[in-house]
Design a protein around this motif. Structure first.
Motif, PDB file in Angstrom:
ATOM      1  N   ILE A  76      -5.408  10.646 -10.106  1.00 42.82           N
ATOM      2  CA  ILE A  76      -4.819  11.554  -9.116  1.00 42.82           C
ATOM      3  C   ILE A  76      -4.058  12.651  -9.853  1.00 42.82           C
ATOM      4  O   ILE A  76      -3.208  12.367 -10.701  1.00 42.82           O
ATOM      5  CB  ILE A  76      -3.873  10.789  -8.162  1.00 42.82           C
ATOM      6  CG1 ILE A  76      -4.603   9.606  -7.512  1.00 42.82           C
ATOM      7  CG2 ILE A  76      -3.319  11.747  -7.113  1.00 42.82           C
ATOM      8  CD1 ILE A  76      -5.834   9.981  -6.726  1.00 42.82           C
ATOM      9  N   SER A 121      -9.004  -2.639  -2.170  1.00 36.84           N
ATOM     10  CA  SER A 121      -9.254  -2.799  -3.605  1.00 36.84           C
ATOM     11  C   SER A 121      -9.552  -4.223  -4.028  1.00 36.84           C
ATOM     12  O   SER A 121     -10.335  -4.462  -4.953  1.00 36.84           O
ATOM     13  CB  SER A 121      -8.058  -2.261  -4.411  1.00 36.84           C
ATOM     14  OG  SER A 121      -6.848  -2.853  -3.981  1.00 36.84           O
ATOM     15  N   TRP A 173       0.834  -1.197   0.000  1.00 40.42           N
ATOM     16  CA  TRP A 173       0.000   0.000   0.000  1.00 40.42           C
ATOM     17  C   TRP A 173       0.872   1.252   0.000  1.00 40.42           C
ATOM     18  O   TRP A 173       2.062   1.205   0.252  1.00 40.42           O
ATOM     19  CB  TRP A 173      -0.910   0.021   1.227  1.00 40.42           C
ATOM     20  CG  TRP A 173      -1.619  -1.257   1.534  1.00 40.42           C
ATOM     21  CD1 TRP A 173      -1.645  -1.916   2.719  1.00 40.42           C
ATOM     22  CD2 TRP A 173      -2.437  -2.043   0.647  1.00 40.42           C
ATOM     23  NE1 TRP A 173      -2.412  -3.056   2.640  1.00 40.42           N
ATOM     24  CE2 TRP A 173      -2.910  -3.152   1.378  1.00 40.42           C
ATOM     25  CE3 TRP A 173      -2.805  -1.910  -0.703  1.00 40.42           C
ATOM     26  CZ2 TRP A 173      -3.731  -4.123   0.820  1.00 40.42           C
ATOM     27  CZ3 TRP A 173      -3.628  -2.874  -1.262  1.00 40.42           C
ATOM     28  CH2 TRP A 173      -4.083  -3.958  -0.510  1.00 40.42           C
ATOM     29  N   ASP A 174       0.215   2.379  -0.215  1.00 36.56           N
ATOM     30  CA  ASP A 174       0.860   3.698  -0.094  1.00 36.56           C
ATOM     31  C   ASP A 174       2.091   3.848  -0.986  1.00 36.56           C
ATOM     32  O   ASP A 174       3.072   4.489  -0.606  1.00 36.56           O
ATOM     33  CB  ASP A 174       1.248   3.972   1.369  1.00 36.56           C
ATOM     34  CG  ASP A 174       0.060   3.890   2.304  1.00 36.56           C
ATOM     35  OD1 ASP A 174      -1.030   4.313   1.873  1.00 36.56           O
ATOM     36  OD2 ASP A 174       0.211   3.415   3.435  1.00 36.56           O
ATOM     37  N   PHE A 201     -11.702   3.162 -10.398  1.00 33.67           N
ATOM     38  CA  PHE A 201     -10.433   3.853 -10.187  1.00 33.67           C
ATOM     39  C   PHE A 201     -10.645   5.359 -10.219  1.00 33.67           C
ATOM     40  O   PHE A 201     -11.705   5.849 -10.601  1.00 33.67           O
ATOM     41  CB  PHE A 201      -9.411   3.451 -11.258  1.00 33.67           C
ATOM     42  CG  PHE A 201      -9.824   3.802 -12.673  1.00 33.67           C
ATOM     43  CD1 PHE A 201      -9.472   5.008 -13.252  1.00 33.67           C
ATOM     44  CD2 PHE A 201     -10.589   2.913 -13.412  1.00 33.67           C
ATOM     45  CE1 PHE A 201      -9.857   5.330 -14.550  1.00 33.67           C
ATOM     46  CE2 PHE A 201     -10.987   3.221 -14.716  1.00 33.67           C
ATOM     47  CZ  PHE A 201     -10.624   4.430 -15.281  1.00 33.67           C
ATOM     48  N   HIS A 206      -0.918   9.766 -11.462  1.00 30.75           N
ATOM     49  CA  HIS A 206      -1.050   8.308 -11.468  1.00 30.75           C
ATOM     50  C   HIS A 206      -2.513   7.916 -11.305  1.00 30.75           C
ATOM     51  O   HIS A 206      -3.376   8.769 -11.088  1.00 30.75           O
ATOM     52  CB  HIS A 206      -0.202   7.670 -10.361  1.00 30.75           C
ATOM     53  CG  HIS A 206      -0.647   7.996  -8.973  1.00 30.75           C
ATOM     54  ND1 HIS A 206      -0.323   9.190  -8.335  1.00 30.75           N
ATOM     55  CD2 HIS A 206      -1.407   7.290  -8.070  1.00 30.75           C
ATOM     56  CE1 HIS A 206      -0.835   9.205  -7.133  1.00 30.75           C
ATOM     57  NE2 HIS A 206      -1.502   8.066  -6.936  1.00 30.75           N
ATOM     58  N   SER A 224      -1.458   3.054  -8.021  1.00 35.09           N
ATOM     59  CA  SER A 224      -1.463   2.747  -6.599  1.00 35.09           C
ATOM     60  C   SER A 224      -2.771   2.015  -6.304  1.00 35.09           C
ATOM     61  O   SER A 224      -3.695   2.029  -7.127  1.00 35.09           O
ATOM     62  CB  SER A 224      -1.364   4.021  -5.748  1.00 35.09           C
ATOM     63  OG  SER A 224      -2.470   4.884  -6.004  1.00 35.09           O
ATOM     64  N   TYR A 225      -2.837   1.367  -5.137  1.00 36.80           N
ATOM     65  CA  TYR A 225      -4.015   0.556  -4.813  1.00 36.80           C
ATOM     66  C   TYR A 225      -4.587   0.939  -3.452  1.00 36.80           C
ATOM     67  O   TYR A 225      -3.843   1.063  -2.480  1.00 36.80           O
ATOM     68  CB  TYR A 225      -3.655  -0.931  -4.805  1.00 36.80           C
ATOM     69  CG  TYR A 225      -3.457  -1.523  -6.179  1.00 36.80           C
ATOM     70  CD1 TYR A 225      -4.420  -2.354  -6.743  1.00 36.80           C
ATOM     71  CD2 TYR A 225      -2.315  -1.225  -6.920  1.00 36.80           C
ATOM     72  CE1 TYR A 225      -4.248  -2.891  -8.007  1.00 36.80           C
ATOM     73  CE2 TYR A 225      -2.142  -1.751  -8.195  1.00 36.80           C
ATOM     74  CZ  TYR A 225      -3.103  -2.584  -8.728  1.00 36.80           C
ATOM     75  OH  TYR A 225      -2.931  -3.098  -9.991  1.00 36.80           O
ATOM     76  N   ALA A 226      -5.902   1.090  -3.410  1.00 43.99           N
ATOM     77  CA  ALA A 226      -6.573   1.306  -2.130  1.00 43.99           C
ATOM     78  C   ALA A 226      -6.475   0.021  -1.316  1.00 43.99           C
ATOM     79  O   ALA A 226      -6.423  -1.083  -1.869  1.00 43.99           O
ATOM     80  CB  ALA A 226      -8.043   1.664  -2.365  1.00 43.99           C
ATOM     81  N   ASN A 234      -5.234   5.658  -9.151  1.00 41.89           N
ATOM     82  CA  ASN A 234      -5.440   4.975  -7.883  1.00 41.89           C
ATOM     83  C   ASN A 234      -6.563   3.952  -8.068  1.00 41.89           C
ATOM     84  O   ASN A 234      -7.699   4.317  -8.369  1.00 41.89           O
ATOM     85  CB  ASN A 234      -5.812   5.963  -6.780  1.00 41.89           C
ATOM     86  CG  ASN A 234      -5.927   5.290  -5.419  1.00 41.89           C
ATOM     87  OD1 ASN A 234      -5.107   4.460  -5.054  1.00 41.89           O
ATOM     88  ND2 ASN A 234      -6.958   5.639  -4.669  1.00 41.89           N
ATOM     89  N   VAL A 281       3.283   4.064  -5.424  1.00 44.65           N
ATOM     90  CA  VAL A 281       2.912   4.073  -6.842  1.00 44.65           C
ATOM     91  C   VAL A 281       3.900   3.181  -7.578  1.00 44.65           C
ATOM     92  O   VAL A 281       5.106   3.397  -7.511  1.00 44.65           O
ATOM     93  CB  VAL A 281       2.947   5.502  -7.426  1.00 44.65           C
ATOM     94  CG1 VAL A 281       2.582   5.482  -8.908  1.00 44.65           C
ATOM     95  CG2 VAL A 281       2.006   6.423  -6.652  1.00 44.65           C
TER      96      VAL A 281
END
Length: 206
Positions: free
Chosen positions: A137, A54, A40-41, A134, A146, A49-51, A148, A43
Motif C-alpha cells: 500500500i 485472508s 480488521w481495518d 499480499f 504498509h 494489515s489483513y484482508a 496488506n 495496521v
C-alpha cells in the motif's frame, strides 16, 4: 509474518458467514482465555494489515476439514515446553477473529502462565504464519506505507507480552461459565451472582 508470494491462479473460497467451528462441550480443567487475535481495518506495529478473508481458505482447508486444533503456545516458541493449549472456539466477524482458548493444565508451565497473566505480563494474543499473497500500500507520494495481507497460512497463536496488535488482548473466562458461540450474540444474561456477562459484547465496547 514471513512474506512469501505465490504466483498463479488462486481458488476463491466464498463463505457467507465467515468461518466458524466450535467444541462447546469440551470443557476440561484449565484456564479459558477469550479475545480477538486479529482485528480488521488496522495496521499493526509490524506494518501489516489483513484482508477480512485472508485466513478463510487455509483455516477451512486445513483445520476445519481435517478436524485439527489450532495450537496455542508461548512467546512464539516451538519447543515442547512452549506448548500451552489450543483454540476451542473461533469465529470471524465484522470486527476480526474472536477466539476462546483453553490453556491446558498439562502444559509444562501452566502455573507460571496463570501467574504471568494475573500479573499483567502476558497480555495478548499474537498469530503466527506465512503470507502467501499480499499487496504493498502506497501513499500519494508513491511511498510504501504498509503491507496488506490478502491470503495467509495460520500455524499457531501465541500468548505474548507485547502483541503486535495492541487491541489483541485477552481476558480470563471462568471455565465453569464457558459459553459457546450460540450464546455470544444474545443479550446479556445474568449469572448466579446477578452480574450481567456477555464476552463478545463486552469486548466490542472496548
Amino acid at each position: 509474518m514471513k512474506l512469501i508470494k505465490v504466483e498463479g491462479k488462486k481458488d476463491i473460497l466464498k463463505i457467507s458467514n465467515g468461518f466458524f467451528f466450535e467444541n462447546t462441550k469440551e470443557v476440561r480443567e484449565g484456564l479459558i482465555l477469550d479475545g480477538y487475535f486479529k482485528k480488521w481495518d488496522s495496521v499493526n506495529e509490524n506494518g501489516a494489515s489483513y484482508a477480512k478473508d485472508s485466513y478463510d481458505k487455509f483455516i477451512n482447508h486445513y483445520f476445519v476439514r481435517n478436524k485439527l486444533n489450532v495450537p496455542i503456545n508461548l512467546m512464539h516458541g516451538s519447543g515442547f515446553g512452549d506448548l500451552a493449549g489450543k483454540i476451542v472456539n473461533m469465529k470471524k466477524d465484522t470486527y476480526g477473529i474472536f477466539i476462546q482458548a483453553l490453556i491446558s493444565r498439562h502444559a509444562v508451565h501452566f502455573e507460571n502462565i496463570k501467574g504471568l497473566i494475573e500479573d499483567g505480563i502476558l497480555q495478548g494474543f499474537s498469530d503466527e504464519g506465512f503470507a502467501t499473497d499480499f499487496e504493498l500500500i502506497k501513499n500519494e507520494n508513491n511511498e510504501v506505507t504498509h503491507v496488506n495481507i490478502l491470503e495467509a497460512i495460520l500455524t499457531k497463536v501465541s500468548l505474548v507480552d507485547i502483541p503486535a496488535e495492541g487491541s489483541a488482548q485477552f481476558q480470563i473466562a471462568n471455565a465453569t461459565n464457558f459459553i459457546g458461540f450460540e450464546d455470544l450474540n444474545k443479550k446479556d444474561k445474568k449469572t448466579k451472582d446477578g452480574e450481567k456477562k456477555n464476552s463478545l459484547s463486552r469486548l466490542l465496547k472496548s
